[in-house]
Design a protein around this motif. Structure first.
Motif: not given
Length: 155
Positions: A145-155
Motif C-alpha cells: 500500500x505504501x509503495x503503490x500509494x506513493x509514500x516517499x520512503x517506498x518508491x
C-alpha cells in the motif's frame, strides 16, 4: 485511495475496483469472495453462500449474483489498479481459486494496469492473520500500500 476487502468484504471491494478502477491507487483483496456466483457449488458451504448471497438457480438470485460478481465484471482493455490478492491454500470458506482466477483475469484483461500480485499461503481462511505468517503478511500488505500509494520512503 487504497481499498481493502477480506472474505465477504471482498464482494463490495472487488466490485468497486472493477466498476470504478480510476478511483484507486492500490487494492488488497485478502481471502476475498470475488466470484460469488460460483460459490453455490462449493462443497458443504455452498448452501450457506446461496442463502446469504442468492442462488443462481432462481432468476432473481442469478441477477443479483451477476451484479456482485467482480470476476465476471472485469472488462478487457480497462486499466485496473495495482492489486495484491492473498489466499489460503487450505481455505475451505473462500477457495484459493477465487484469488488465482481473478489474478489471471486481471493480468490478461489489463496489460497496462497493475501490477497484479498474488500471494498464496498454506493456511486456511485469512490464515496469515492468526498464524506464524501474520507479521510477514501484514508487512507485505503495508509495504504494498505504501509503495503503490506513493509514500516517499517506498518508491
Amino acid at each position: 485511495l487504497g481499498l481493502m476487502g477480506s472474505s465477504a468484504g471482498g464482494i463490495p471491494a472487488g466490485v468497486a475496483m472493477v466498476r470504478r478502477p480510476e478511483l484507486f491507487g492500490a487494492v488488497v483483496l485478502n481471502a476475498a469472495i470475488l466470484s460469488p456466483i460460483q460459490l453455490e457449488n462449493n462443497g458443504a458451504l455452498g448452501p450457506l453462500h446461496a442463502r446469504e448471497f442468492g442462488s443462481s438457480t432462481t432468476p432473481e438470485g442469478a441477477s443479483t449474483l451477476r451484479q456482485i460478481d467482480a470476476y465476471s465484471l472485469v472488462e478487457r482493455g480497462k486499466r485496473y489498479p495495482a492489486t495484491l490478492l492473498l489466499a489460503g491454500a487450505a481455505d475451505f470458506r473462500v477457495p484459493s481459486w477465487q484469488a488465482t482466477k481473478m489474478h489471471a483475469k486481471l493480468k490478461d484483461a489489463s496489460p497496462e494496469g497493475g501490477p497484479f500480485l498474488l500471494r498464496v499461503d498454506t493456511d486456511g481462511h485469512q490464515g496469515a492473520v492468526v498464524s506464524d505468517n501474520a507479521a510477514e503478511n501484514d508487512a507485505d500488505v503495508t509495504a504494498f500500500l505504501l509503495w503503490r500509494l506513493g509514500h516517499p520512503d517506498f518508491r
